[in-house]
Design a protein around this motif. Structure first.
Motif, short mmCIF file in Angstrom:
data_model
loop_
_atom_site.label_atom_id
_atom_site.label_comp_id
_atom_site.label_asym_id
_atom_site.label_seq_id
_atom_site.Cartn_x
_atom_site.Cartn_y
_atom_site.Cartn_z
N PRO A 6 27.07 34.22 62.91
CA PRO A 6 27.15 35.65 63.29
C PRO A 6 27.74 35.93 64.39
O PRO A 6 28.66 36.94 65.01
N SER A 7 28.18 35.27 65.50
CA SER A 7 28.57 34.94 66.85
C SER A 7 30.25 34.66 66.74
O SER A 7 30.99 34.09 67.46
N GLY A 8 30.49 33.77 65.48
CA GLY A 8 31.98 33.30 65.02
C GLY A 8 32.15 31.33 64.41
O GLY A 8 33.00 30.96 65.08
N GLU A 9 31.17 31.20 65.19
CA GLU A 9 31.31 29.43 65.62
C GLU A 9 31.34 29.07 64.40
O GLU A 9 30.92 29.50 62.87
N VAL A 10 32.08 27.64 64.31
CA VAL A 10 32.08 26.51 63.02
C VAL A 10 30.77 26.32 62.59
O VAL A 10 31.23 25.17 63.71
N PHE A 11 30.22 26.06 62.13
CA PHE A 11 29.39 24.23 62.21
C PHE A 11 29.39 23.35 60.77
O PHE A 11 30.11 23.51 59.72
N ASN A 12 29.74 22.01 61.43
CA ASN A 12 30.09 21.18 59.89
C ASN A 12 28.54 21.04 59.17
O ASN A 12 26.91 20.58 59.71
N LEU A 13 28.21 20.94 58.07
CA LEU A 13 27.35 20.73 56.55
C LEU A 13 26.77 19.40 56.37
O LEU A 13 27.86 18.79 55.53
N ALA A 66 25.93 29.82 58.95
CA ALA A 66 25.09 28.39 59.69
C ALA A 66 24.27 29.11 60.76
O ALA A 66 24.43 29.98 61.35
N LYS A 67 23.72 28.10 60.94
CA LYS A 67 22.77 27.92 63.15
C LYS A 67 22.91 26.47 63.34
O LYS A 67 23.36 25.63 62.27
N PRO A 68 23.32 26.18 64.33
CA PRO A 68 22.88 24.67 65.22
C PRO A 68 21.55 24.22 64.83
O PRO A 68 20.80 24.24 64.73
#
Length: 442
Positions: A183-190, A139-141
């Motif tokens: 890829p940077s390890g962040e987690v995003f809500n979908l 995912a991406k922001p």
């Protein structure tokens, strides 16, 4: 054995025979099922889990996409309510994302536990059920919208389709949660609906099934809309009377079909057995969205013999058609064009018999299943047959009937006489049946 028991056994046998074509048709196919947090909180969800295990036992490959119940946390509930139920535009800060991760984790564990429990009490009790989840979604922001940074609200960047398909080949159920990893390890809500649609497209699934509170969409007359084309679905999307959840489900089904998902369904999570009824009965129990029309018009093959015999037999018994043996049908199968229902069975047929040494042909055996009469299917087949005949340089179509005179007249035929038939066909005319002759010039 009592007559009541005999009747029950007869009903069971008929049901089993009626569902067998659907079972054979669905085996080996890939279905993606999407359900909200509200669906999982409903008392009927236990029955849905049992139905899911039953589907896998039939050889259907399953991908499950779950949402989360924002109602379980006051802070998340307020966030959702503030944005009119559209979680894609919610500002998710760090503390809210922590709550979402906890909720996603507990929801995923609950589903896995229910599937394990469901398998133990179902037809899968002797087989270990594998449920696989993981970092399949990149995912991406979502970024800044309207000048506002949505922070941890994300958008899908990539789906690891090859890894998911590998798990399906290994007979595992794949469970996708509404979060993605960068890829940077962040987690995003979908948004789980968005995840379901993009996953269905990326995996090239055979069916996308979205659970909703309602059975499906209803028309102005209050009747359930069992089948919609993409164009018809768009008309309902513009209807302000449809509630948000239904509109979201219909939009998802329409988008998936536009990107070549074969069929999309909206099914109730409240009605017990709605999923099985939608998949294994002719009438269904939901709304089916298709890219094209109600079914597929195609050339008949030798595999259609059984379905054709079942379709035309009632018309032979009442005298509307001359009886055809299985052997004759096998010899003439290339003459037949059929309309196949969206779930497999043949619901209409028509045959074309060119006359040797003449630019004419006879159309025969025009039959539609009683449940689909007056829906334009016979006319649809006739149009296909006429185009086929025209391509063969045929300029006259004949039809002989004892019961459908008005239908032929309505479709451009005019009453003719036996003398107008080619000589060879005149010699085969059955004077005992005394069929009326109709002709149409192409």
């Amino acid at each position: 054995m009592t007559s009541n028991k005999k009747n029950k056994i007869g009903e069971y046998v008929k049901f089993f025979r009626d569902t067998s074509p659907y079972i054979n048709n669905h085996r080996g196919k890939t279905f993606l099922l999407a359900f909200s947090g509200e669906a999982m909180s409903h008392e009927n969800f236990n029955n849905i889990i049992l139905d899911i295990t039953l589907l896998q036992s039939m050889g259907i490959k399953l991908v499950l996409v779950h949402g989360i119940d924002y109602e379980k946390n006051e802070r998340l509930k307020k966030l959702k309510d503030d944005q009119n139920q559209d979680i894609s535009n919610v500002i998710i800060d760090h503390s809210s994302m922590s709550l979402i991760k906890d909720l996603v984790g507990s929801t995923k564990i609950s589903i896995e536990a229910m599937l394990s429990s469901g398998a133990a009490s179902s037809v899968m009790c002797r087989k270990k059920m594998k449920v696989v989840s993981g970092n399949f979604i990149t995912a991406k922001p979502a970024g800044i919208k309207g000048g506002i940074d949505l922070q941890y609200t994300g958008e899908i960047r990539r789906i690891d389709s090859s890894s998911i398909l590998k798990q399906l080949e290994n007979d595992a159920i794949v469970l996708l949660s509404p979060i993605g990893y960068s890829p940077s390890g962040e987690v995003f809500n979908l948004n789980y609906i968005d995840l379901a649609v993009k996953s269905a497209i990326g995996l090239d699934v055979d069916k996308l099934i979205i659970f909703d509170k309602n059975e499906g969409l209803r028309g102005l007359d209050g009747k359930l809309l069992k089948t919609l084309s993409i164009n018809e679905a768009q008309e309902y999307l513009n209807d302000p009377q449809i509630d948000h959840n239904q509109k979201q489900a219909l939009k998802a089904c329409s988008e998936a079909c536009k990107k070549n998902v074969r069929r999309s369904h909206i099914v109730s999570y409240i009605s017990n057995g709605a999923l099985l009824e939608e998949l294994f009965t002719r009438d269904g129990n939901g709304t089916l969205v298709l890219k094209n029309s109600v079914g597929l018009v195609r050339q008949a093959t030798i595999d259609d013999i059984g379905g054709l015999l079942k379709l035309i037999e009632p018309q032979e018994k009442n005298g509307a058609l001359v009886k055809r043996s299985r052997e004759l049908l096998e010899l003439e199968i290339t003459r037949f064009t059929v309309l196949e229902h969206t779930e497999g069975p043949i619901i209409s047929c028509c045959a074309l018999y060119p006359h040797d040494g003449s630019q004419s042909a006879e159309i025969a055996c025009i039959v539609t299943h009683p449940e689909f009469i007056d829906q334009g299917h016979a006319r649809q087949l006739l149009e296909v047959i006429e185009k086929k005949a025209y391509a063969m340089k045929i300029n006259r179509l004949f039809a002989l009937t004892i019961k459908a005179s008005h239908w032929f007249i309505e479709n451009g035929f005019v009453q003719s006489s036996i003398d107008d038939l080619p000589i060879e066909r005149q010699s085969l005319y059955n004077f005992q049946r005394n069929s009326k002759v109709f002709c149409k010039r192409l």
